[in-house]
Design a protein around this motif. Structure first.
Motif, PDB file in Angstrom:
ATOM      1  N   THR A 166       0.774  -1.241   0.000  1.00 46.60           N
ATOM      2  CA  THR A 166       0.000   0.000   0.000  1.00 46.60           C
ATOM      3  C   THR A 166       0.808   1.295   0.000  1.00 46.60           C
ATOM      4  N   SER A 167       2.135   1.226   0.121  1.00 46.73           N
ATOM      5  CA  SER A 167       2.924   2.464   0.079  1.00 46.73           C
ATOM      6  C   SER A 167       2.828   3.105  -1.305  1.00 46.73           C
ATOM      7  N   ARG A 168       3.165   4.392  -1.379  1.00 48.62           N
ATOM      8  CA  ARG A 168       3.026   5.158  -2.623  1.00 48.62           C
ATOM      9  C   ARG A 168       3.740   4.468  -3.778  1.00 48.62           C
ATOM     10  N   LEU A 169       2.980   4.164  -4.816  1.00 48.21           N
ATOM     11  CA  LEU A 169       3.497   3.465  -5.997  1.00 48.21           C
ATOM     12  C   LEU A 169       4.220   4.444  -6.914  1.00 48.21           C
ATOM     13  N   ARG A 170       5.410   4.057  -7.377  1.00 47.02           N
ATOM     14  CA  ARG A 170       6.187   4.894  -8.305  1.00 47.02           C
ATOM     15  C   ARG A 170       6.387   4.239  -9.669  1.00 47.02           C
ATOM     16  N   ALA A 171       6.518   2.914  -9.689  1.00 47.08           N
ATOM     17  CA  ALA A 171       6.731   2.210 -10.968  1.00 47.08           C
ATOM     18  C   ALA A 171       6.047   0.853 -10.912  1.00 47.08           C
ATOM     19  N   VAL A 172       5.429   0.469 -12.042  1.00 43.01           N
ATOM     20  CA  VAL A 172       4.638  -0.758 -12.068  1.00 43.01           C
ATOM     21  C   VAL A 172       4.642  -1.349 -13.481  1.00 43.01           C
ATOM     22  N   VAL A 173       4.529  -2.669 -13.554  1.00 39.63           N
ATOM     23  CA  VAL A 173       4.257  -3.336 -14.832  1.00 39.63           C
ATOM     24  C   VAL A 173       2.744  -3.557 -14.893  1.00 39.63           C
ATOM     25  N   LEU A 174       2.140  -3.136 -15.978  1.00 39.59           N
ATOM     26  CA  LEU A 174       0.721  -3.388 -16.220  1.00 39.59           C
ATOM     27  C   LEU A 174       0.628  -4.300 -17.433  1.00 39.59           C
ATOM     28  N   GLY A 175      -0.071  -5.411 -17.295  1.00 41.52           N
ATOM     29  CA  GLY A 175      -0.211  -6.344 -18.419  1.00 41.52           C
ATOM     30  C   GLY A 175      -0.914  -5.698 -19.596  1.00 41.52           C
ATOM     31  N   THR A 176      -1.150  -6.458 -20.631  1.00 41.02           N
ATOM     32  CA  THR A 176      -1.859  -5.940 -21.809  1.00 41.02           C
ATOM     33  C   THR A 176      -2.854  -6.980 -22.309  1.00 41.02           C
ATOM     34  N   ALA A 177      -3.978  -6.485 -22.849  1.00 43.55           N
ATOM     35  CA  ALA A 177      -4.987  -7.381 -23.429  1.00 43.55           C
ATOM     36  C   ALA A 177      -4.982  -7.315 -24.951  1.00 43.55           C
ATOM     37  N   ILE A 178      -4.053  -6.532 -25.518  1.00 41.04           N
ATOM     38  CA  ILE A 178      -3.979  -6.408 -26.983  1.00 41.04           C
ATOM     39  C   ILE A 178      -3.495  -7.733 -27.573  1.00 41.04           C
ATOM     40  N   SER A 179      -4.096  -8.143 -28.676  1.00 43.29           N
ATOM     41  CA  SER A 179      -3.765  -9.405 -29.353  1.00 43.29           C
ATOM     42  C   SER A 179      -3.829 -10.585 -28.380  1.00 43.29           C
ATOM     43  N   ASN A 180      -4.951 -10.650 -27.672  1.00 40.93           N
ATOM     44  CA  ASN A 180      -5.121 -11.626 -26.600  1.00 40.93           C
ATOM     45  C   ASN A 180      -5.360 -13.057 -27.106  1.00 40.93           C
ATOM     46  N   GLY A 181      -5.627 -13.168 -28.392  1.00 43.08           N
ATOM     47  CA  GLY A 181      -5.814 -14.498 -28.970  1.00 43.08           C
ATOM     48  C   GLY A 181      -7.266 -14.934 -28.957  1.00 43.08           C
ATOM     49  N   PRO A 182      -7.567 -16.037 -29.599  1.00 47.06           N
ATOM     50  CA  PRO A 182      -8.947 -16.532 -29.680  1.00 47.06           C
ATOM     51  C   PRO A 182      -9.423 -17.067 -28.332  1.00 47.06           C
ATOM     52  N   VAL A 183     -10.718 -17.280 -28.213  1.00 43.94           N
ATOM     53  CA  VAL A 183     -11.256 -17.908 -27.005  1.00 43.94           C
ATOM     54  C   VAL A 183     -10.591 -19.278 -26.844  1.00 43.94           C
ATOM     55  N   PRO A 184     -10.004 -19.547 -25.678  1.00 41.44           N
ATOM     56  CA  PRO A 184      -9.308 -20.829 -25.522  1.00 41.44           C
ATOM     57  C   PRO A 184     -10.278 -22.008 -25.508  1.00 41.44           C
ATOM     58  N   LEU A 185      -9.761 -23.175 -25.827  1.00 45.04           N
ATOM     59  CA  LEU A 185     -10.527 -24.402 -25.649  1.00 45.04           C
ATOM     60  C   LEU A 185     -10.589 -24.699 -24.153  1.00 45.04           C
ATOM     61  N   ILE A 186     -11.579 -25.453 -23.744  1.00 46.02           N
ATOM     62  CA  ILE A 186     -11.728 -25.761 -22.316  1.00 46.02           C
ATOM     63  C   ILE A 186     -10.449 -26.379 -21.748  1.00 46.02           C
ATOM     64  N   GLU A 187      -9.847 -27.296 -22.517  1.00 43.34           N
ATOM     65  CA  GLU A 187      -8.636 -27.964 -22.002  1.00 43.34           C
ATOM     66  C   GLU A 187      -7.423 -27.030 -21.955  1.00 43.34           C
ATOM     67  N   GLU A 188      -7.534 -25.862 -22.575  1.00 44.68           N
ATOM     68  CA  GLU A 188      -6.429 -24.894 -22.542  1.00 44.68           C
ATOM     69  C   GLU A 188      -6.566 -23.893 -21.384  1.00 44.68           C
ATOM     70  N   ALA A 189      -7.713 -23.898 -20.710  1.00 44.41           N
ATOM     71  CA  ALA A 189      -7.952 -22.927 -19.639  1.00 44.41           C
ATOM     72  C   ALA A 189      -7.226 -23.349 -18.360  1.00 44.41           C
ATOM     73  N   TYR A 190      -6.810 -22.352 -17.574  1.00 43.01           N
ATOM     74  CA  TYR A 190      -6.012 -22.615 -16.374  1.00 43.01           C
ATOM     75  C   TYR A 190      -6.819 -22.555 -15.080  1.00 43.01           C
ATOM     76  N   ASP A 191      -8.108 -22.223 -15.146  1.00 39.81           N
ATOM     77  CA  ASP A 191      -8.874 -22.009 -13.924  1.00 39.81           C
ATOM     78  C   ASP A 191     -10.358 -22.268 -14.183  1.00 39.81           C
TER      79      ASP A 191
END
Length: 304
Positions: free
Chosen positions: A10-35
């Motif tokens: 919770t301390s003041r944030l100065r630098a961070v990595v933020l993921g990306t959803a660009i080119s996220n790929g097709p909807v995965p198959l059920i067997e490819e899902a992780y959760d």
């Protein structure tokens, strides 16, 4: 060079990595899902659309800009899910620790090489092969390091069990001056409402001395009571099974008194404001369909 420093959530944030959803790929198959939550939405035909997720993540990027936080994004891999930056590595103190993630996801770490190149090589830690650990299971609270794990004999049959006891031992040895406390989390491959994928799916500190918690996310009541004793019952915001499913504990702190939260978390956001916290609301419900939210898609590098 980047002077890494993270000692709490919770301390003041100065630098961070933020993921990306660009080119996220097709909807995965059920067997490819992780959760199980992703599987639920694949089956229902409600798996999130790339355009919606991109919009949600850009709303977060705008808030980081507002608070003058330096934001790094992963190098783009075509048709590949790179949303959850917290899974692949995490910072403790001045150490950048690579996660031993599912083999299918190794490219995600390679896409952060431009960031890794800015870190002193002595501060980059690669755990041995037998260590399983992901950033969503590692929670910093000053002198404490909290780690989510799974102690069941059927660990290897749970794709939702991401951090093993070897991972806990590894962190204990790496940070002998810290109080390292592991928590045995509830896991389910089939029911997302009973699955604490990571520790941040059922617990997270906010402010200086408060926390969000889901009691049934812990297999052992003594683990839950440890946190009640540490924070004090009146400082804990208890979430329901449905609120856990919607990822209410997976918000993200920019400062002790500033959080980014999902716009639909009405009960939580009201409580936070009652405690003097500024709540920056964003839509993030589409991303949550993959059983991750704001903390999962961010990796802090520097906090004051």
């Amino acid at each position: 060079m980047l002077s890494l420093k993270v000692t709490n959530e919770t301390s003041r944030l100065r630098a961070v990595v933020l993921g990306t959803a660009i080119s996220n790929g097709p909807v995965p198959l059920i067997e490819e899902a992780y959760d199980p939550k992703s599987i639920e939405h694949i089956k229902a035909g409600t798996y999130p659309l790339e355009a919606d997720m991109v919009k949600e993540m850009e709303a977060v990027a705008e808030i980081f800009k507002k608070y003058n936080v330096k934001v790094f994004r992963p190098k783009l891999i075509e048709d590949y899910n790179q949303i959850f930056a917290r899974d692949i590595a995490f910072v403790v103190g001045n150490k950048f620790i690579k996660a031993n993630i599912l083999p299918d996801r190794e490219q995600e770490l390679e896409a952060l090489q431009d960031v890794i190149n800015l870190i002193h090589p002595d501060h980059i830690i690669t755990p041995p092969e037998e260590v399983h650990i992901e950033g969503g299971d590692v929670m910093l609270f000053n002198d404490h390091i909290f780690i989510g794990t799974y102690k069941g004999d059927d660990y290897s049959s749970h794709i939702t069990a991401r951090t093993n006891l070897e991972g806990v031992k590894f962190i204990k040895e790496l940070f002998p001056d810290k109080i390292v406390k592991e928590f045995d989390l509830a896991k389910s491959n089939i029911e997302p409402r009973d699955n604490a994928l990571h520790l941040d799916c059922c617990f997270q500190p906010v402010g200086r001395d408060k926390a969000i918690i889901y009691k049934d996310g812990f297999r052992d009541e003594s683990d839950y009571l440890y946190l009640v004793d540490l924070f004090g019952a009146s400082n804990l915001f208890h979430i329901s099974r449905d609120e856990m499913y919607n990822m209410n504990s997976n918000i993200f702190s920019i400062d002790e008194n500033v959080v980014i939260s999902e716009v639909k978390f009405l009960r939580l956001n009201t409580w936070l404001r009652s405690k003097g916290v500024i709540v920056e609301e964003v839509p993030y419900a589409e991303i949550s369909k993959q059983e991750g939210l704001l903390r999962c898609s961010t990796m802090p590098l520097i906090r004051d």
